[in-house]
Design a protein around this motif. Structure first.
Motif, mmCIF file in Angstrom:
data_model
loop_
_atom_site.group_PDB
_atom_site.id
_atom_site.type_symbol
_atom_site.label_atom_id
_atom_site.label_comp_id
_atom_site.label_asym_id
_atom_site.label_seq_id
_atom_site.Cartn_x
_atom_site.Cartn_y
_atom_site.Cartn_z
ATOM 1 N N LEU A 150 28.748 -14.991 16.488
ATOM 2 C CA LEU A 150 27.928 -15.791 15.578
ATOM 3 C C LEU A 150 28.799 -16.742 14.760
ATOM 4 O O LEU A 150 28.465 -17.927 14.591
ATOM 5 C CB LEU A 150 27.134 -14.869 14.651
ATOM 6 N N ASN A 151 29.918 -16.236 14.249
ATOM 7 C CA ASN A 151 30.823 -17.097 13.481
ATOM 8 C C ASN A 151 31.350 -18.245 14.327
ATOM 9 O O ASN A 151 31.485 -19.383 13.851
ATOM 10 C CB ASN A 151 31.996 -16.275 12.939
ATOM 11 N N LEU A 152 31.653 -17.952 15.584
ATOM 12 C CA LEU A 152 32.128 -18.995 16.492
ATOM 13 C C LEU A 152 31.079 -20.091 16.646
ATOM 14 O O LEU A 152 31.388 -21.286 16.539
ATOM 15 C CB LEU A 152 32.461 -18.379 17.855
ATOM 16 N N LEU B 9 35.145 -20.321 9.523
ATOM 17 C CA LEU B 9 34.325 -19.510 10.430
ATOM 18 C C LEU B 9 34.997 -19.365 11.791
ATOM 19 O O LEU B 9 34.966 -18.282 12.404
ATOM 20 C CB LEU B 9 32.943 -20.150 10.597
ATOM 21 N N LEU B 10 35.611 -20.440 12.267
ATOM 22 C CA LEU B 10 36.304 -20.384 13.556
ATOM 23 C C LEU B 10 37.494 -19.426 13.481
ATOM 24 O O LEU B 10 37.717 -18.615 14.390
ATOM 25 C CB LEU B 10 36.766 -21.786 13.952
ATOM 26 N N ALA C 138 37.485 -11.067 16.756
ATOM 27 C CA ALA C 138 37.540 -10.772 18.189
ATOM 28 C C ALA C 138 38.812 -10.008 18.534
ATOM 29 O O ALA C 138 38.792 -9.053 19.322
ATOM 30 C CB ALA C 138 37.458 -12.068 18.996
ATOM 31 N N PHE C 139 39.920 -10.411 17.940
ATOM 32 C CA PHE C 139 41.187 -9.731 18.215
ATOM 33 C C PHE C 139 41.153 -8.292 17.703
ATOM 34 O O PHE C 139 41.617 -7.364 18.382
ATOM 35 C CB PHE C 139 42.341 -10.491 17.558
ATOM 36 N N LEU D 231 39.607 -23.916 19.096
ATOM 37 C CA LEU D 231 38.283 -23.605 19.637
ATOM 38 C C LEU D 231 38.404 -22.997 21.028
ATOM 39 O O LEU D 231 37.791 -21.964 21.321
ATOM 40 C CB LEU D 231 37.421 -24.866 19.686
ATOM 41 N N GLN D 232 39.197 -23.617 21.901
ATOM 42 C CA GLN D 232 39.320 -23.116 23.266
ATOM 43 C C GLN D 232 39.985 -21.749 23.304
ATOM 44 O O GLN D 232 39.574 -20.864 24.060
ATOM 45 C CB GLN D 232 40.115 -24.103 24.129
#
Length: 461
Positions: free
Chosen positions: A265-267, A301-302, A309-310, A414-415
């Motif tokens: 969601l944050n992404l 947020l990114l 995730a990590f 981003l990637q």
């Protein structure tokens, strides 16, 4: 002869600068190392215990990963590299990532038979943890293999042994259906309804579908209801009077899935411009450093998505420690360190003896971190967590992030975040499949009937 060819190839590779030539040499070297494993190491069996320790397979995977990193103007070679990379990843149990590689190959060459059939084979391996979509995944895998089985290119590229292997896959799937007519059924998945959805919800679903970020294996149509859910979960076999074990591990997995959903969601929110977020961001003052560096809510947020995730990987390691009762101190357990995976420099006996291909997959991800294949991910995480990570606008300036580990351009961040999310998604699915494989062993070994208990999935929102 194979060893001599590999030695010659490695020497030639060290002298070659051309990208296409390097990619082709790595393709050949990967084939050589794979054949060497088959001739000198492989023990065969349903799950080959030599897989997680094979240096030859590791070398094959390394060459294929590096070969696919090259930008080459040769679609045919690129397709074959991606298919072989998928095969290599699948050998290590990393079928989710293999499916992604096969999909990339199919984008370049639609209906390439080896990509279609191998993708179906990888997909089938995870059907049993797919809840209500289990049967449809088996049917899809069956129909996909059937669709290319008589394609001459299948034998031209993979040989007769490949065709025989896919025929065995068909037989395996057929054995799971009493009513064989279901295997011919047209699996229809209607498009999910958008009536009543907000603009952000639509953007969220489209973004996550396009990037493959939902915890499922749906490959029919990214815009149907089956493709936008996270249904995968564990099944445990416990004693009738044991009311604690399942819920203990369920809560651990709930936390992992919740963290993943929040990171996802944050992404998405980091990429969705909206006035409310603009106004909220402006309430915090940042100093503009006159160098196009960016500090705002969207960048934050990114960064949060990446960190969350990590961190999920560490929770996966803790889950394995608890499930196997390794009795390691929880504060010392990290996914990318040796504690959970190795004992005195060698793979843990519990992991090696498990003959569990999904546990081997998780171990292989750890080895990617250990070998610095995931060096970029580690650098970003360490900068975010312990130092600073300054993000620069990709449209205005270019940044040499190799020269300064604390700087990165927005497109790269981003990637890398999307890549990490995909890796984490795969790790979660491997964890779930690992548990289900172990529980299935208990099922087969037991003599008493097993009663099903269904869990409530209410969220009480």
């Amino acid at each position: 002869i194979i060893r001599e060819g590999i030695d010659l190839g490695e020497v030639t590779l060290s002298k070659t600068k051309n990208n296409r030539t390097q990619a082709y040499l790595r393709y050949c070297l990967a084939n050589g190392y794979t054949y060497l494993h088959q001739l000198t190491e492989s023990m065969g069996g349903i799950v080959d215990r030599t897989i997680p320790q094979s240096e030859h397979l590791l070398q094959a995977k390394r060459h294929l990963l590096q070969a696919t990193d090259f930008e080459i103007d040769d679609p045919s070679l690129k397709v074959q590299l991606l298919v072989n990379l998928g095969n290599s990843l699948d050998t290590f149990g990393r079928g989710i990532e293999a499916i992604h590689a096969y999909n990339e190959a199919l984008r370049l060459s639609k209906n390439f038979p080896m990509a279609v059939a191998n993708r179906a084979k990888a997909l089938r391996a995870f059907a049993d943890i797919s809840d209500k979509y289990r049967a449809s995944i088996y049917v899809t895998a069956y129909q996909d293999i059937k669709s290319v089985l008589d394609d001459p290119k299948l034998v031209q590229v993979g040989g007769l042994e490949a065709k025989k292997a896919f025929e065995r896959e068909l037989t395996n799937i057929e054995s799971r259906f009493q009513d064989k007519s279901l295997l011919k059924k047209n699996i229809k998945h209607p498009r999910y309804k958008t009536d009543g959805l907000t603009k952000f919800e639509k953007y969220y679903l489209d973004f996550c579908s396009q990037e493959g970020l939902f915890l499922n294996f749906h490959i029919h149509d990214g815009h149907c209801e089956a493709a936008i859910e996270d249904p995968v979960f564990i099944r445990l076999i416990t004693k009738l009077d044991d009311n604690d074990t399942f819920y203990y591990f369920a809560k651990q997995l709930n936390q992992i899935k919740e963290d993943y959903a929040v990171a996802r969601l944050n992404l998405v929110q980091s990429q969705y411009k909206q006035k409310a977020f603009d106004n909220i961001s402006k309430r915090t003052s940042y100093v503009y450093a006159l160098d196009y560096s960016q500090f705002n809510l969207y960048i934050g947020l990114l960064k949060s998505a990446f960190k969350d995730a990590f961190n999920i990987l560490d929770k996966i390691a803790v889950f394995i420690n608890d499930y196997y009762n390794l009795e390691l101190k929880e504060n010392n357990i990290y996914f990318i360190t040796a504690s959970i995976w190795e004992d005195k420099g060698a793979i843990r006996r519990e992991i090696l003896n498990s003959e569990n291909i999904s546990l081997y997959a998780l171990y292989d991800i750890y080895r990617d971190f250990k070998s610095n294949r995931c060096q970029k991910i580690k650098q970003i995480r360490n900068a975010l967590t312990h130092r600073r990570l300054v993000v620069f606008d990709s449209l205005i300036t270019s940044i040499d992030d190799d020269a300064d580990k604390h700087n990165i351009d927005s497109d790269t961040l981003l990637q890398e975040t999307v890549n990490l999310m995909r890796l984490t998604k795969a790790a979660i699915i491997y964890l779930i499949n690992f548990v289900n494989i172990e529980e299935e062993k208990k099922h087969k070994a037991g003599v008493k009937p097993i009663l099903s208990m269904y869990a409530d999935t209410s969220q009480f929102l």
